[in-house]
Design a protein around this motif. Structure first.
Motif, short mmCIF file in Angstrom:
data_model
loop_
_atom_site.label_atom_id
_atom_site.label_comp_id
_atom_site.label_asym_id
_atom_site.label_seq_id
_atom_site.Cartn_x
_atom_site.Cartn_y
_atom_site.Cartn_z
N ARG A 147 5.33 -6.92 44.65
CA ARG A 147 4.96 -4.80 44.02
C ARG A 147 6.76 -4.56 43.50
O ARG A 147 7.29 -4.36 44.51
CB ARG A 147 3.82 -4.82 45.06
CG ARG A 147 3.66 -3.93 43.42
CD ARG A 147 2.12 -2.73 43.91
NE ARG A 147 1.48 -1.99 42.88
CZ ARG A 147 1.50 -2.51 41.96
NH1 ARG A 147 1.02 -3.28 41.30
NH2 ARG A 147 0.65 -0.96 40.71
N SER B 69 13.02 -11.50 34.43
CA SER B 69 12.91 -11.99 35.70
C SER B 69 14.42 -11.22 36.35
O SER B 69 13.96 -11.08 37.78
CB SER B 69 12.73 -13.23 35.78
OG SER B 69 11.80 -14.01 35.23
N GLY C 220 3.85 -3.94 35.43
CA GLY C 220 2.68 -4.26 35.76
C GLY C 220 2.12 -3.52 34.93
O GLY C 220 0.54 -4.30 34.99
N HIS C 221 1.79 -2.50 33.99
CA HIS C 221 1.68 -1.21 33.71
C HIS C 221 0.74 -1.65 32.21
O HIS C 221 1.55 -2.19 31.74
CB HIS C 221 2.02 -0.12 33.62
CG HIS C 221 2.11 0.49 34.59
ND1 HIS C 221 2.94 1.72 34.70
CD2 HIS C 221 1.70 -0.05 35.84
CE1 HIS C 221 2.92 2.15 36.48
NE2 HIS C 221 2.38 0.54 37.07
N SER D 122 7.91 -11.09 25.66
CA SER D 122 7.36 -12.05 26.55
C SER D 122 7.79 -13.45 26.37
O SER D 122 8.07 -14.26 27.41
CB SER D 122 5.29 -12.46 26.34
OG SER D 122 5.87 -13.17 24.53
N GLU E 259 7.30 0.21 31.97
CA GLU E 259 5.34 0.08 32.13
C GLU E 259 5.43 -1.50 32.18
O GLU E 259 5.15 -1.99 33.26
CB GLU E 259 4.92 0.03 31.11
CG GLU E 259 4.89 2.07 30.80
CD GLU E 259 4.56 2.45 29.36
OE1 GLU E 259 3.42 1.63 28.51
OE2 GLU E 259 4.27 3.75 29.46
N ILE E 260 6.07 -1.93 31.33
CA ILE E 260 5.67 -3.64 31.56
C ILE E 260 6.49 -4.20 32.90
O ILE E 260 6.28 -5.41 33.71
CB ILE E 260 6.81 -4.53 30.30
CG1 ILE E 260 5.95 -4.02 28.99
CG2 ILE E 260 6.80 -6.10 30.95
CD1 ILE E 260 6.36 -4.87 27.67
N ARG F 106 13.62 -7.66 37.06
CA ARG F 106 12.49 -7.58 38.37
C ARG F 106 13.00 -7.29 39.34
O ARG F 106 12.93 -6.60 40.42
CB ARG F 106 11.01 -8.29 37.97
CG ARG F 106 10.42 -7.35 36.67
CD ARG F 106 8.77 -8.66 36.56
NE ARG F 106 8.08 -8.05 35.25
CZ ARG F 106 7.51 -8.61 34.54
NH1 ARG F 106 7.89 -9.94 34.54
NH2 ARG F 106 6.87 -8.00 33.93
#
Length: 122
Positions: free
Chosen positions: A4, A87, A121-122, A80, A117-118, A90
């Motif tokens: 996370r 990646s 993970g929201h 997406s 937000e993406i 993140r």
């Protein structure tokens, strides 16, 4: 060990604001270079154009808050298809603070806010 991303690790900031020590890695997430800003003044570490909305989506959205929900949905669909760049972002955010830089005037309704937000993970 959790994968996370801490919310405090992903910030957003208008690129025209002065860089600050707390910005961490400064990443421009707009497709176009900000008007009237030199590369030195921008003080970016990276420019991830692939994570910016497509020209078609940007023109459709036209920074109209009434289209915000539709923009987020369409932008999420575009992202997406950007597995590698997403990646990479993140992975950076798991380890350190990253600041997603944008040029839009609206601080609440812009691609950096939606991207944050993406990423979280929201």
């Amino acid at each position: 060990m959790s994968c996370r991303i801490p919310a405090a690790h992903v910030r957003t900031k208008r690129i025209y604001e002065a860089p600050a020590a707390g910005d961490g890695e400064r990443i421009l997430v707009d497709r176009l270079w900000p008007r009237g800003l030199s590369k030195e003044a921008a003080a970016i570490n990276r420019w991830l154009r692939d994570l910016a909305p497509s020209d078609r989506l940007r023109v459709w959205y036209d920074h109209k808050p009434s289209r915000w929900l539709g923009f987020r949905k369409r932008y999420g669909a575009e992202l997406s298809r950007q597995h590698e760049a997403l990646s990479e972002l993140r992975a950076a955010a798991r380890d350190r603070v990253v600041t997603l830089l944008y040029a839009a005037h609206d601080e609440a309704h812009n691609n950096a806010v939606a991207l944050r937000e993406i990423v979280l993970g929201h």
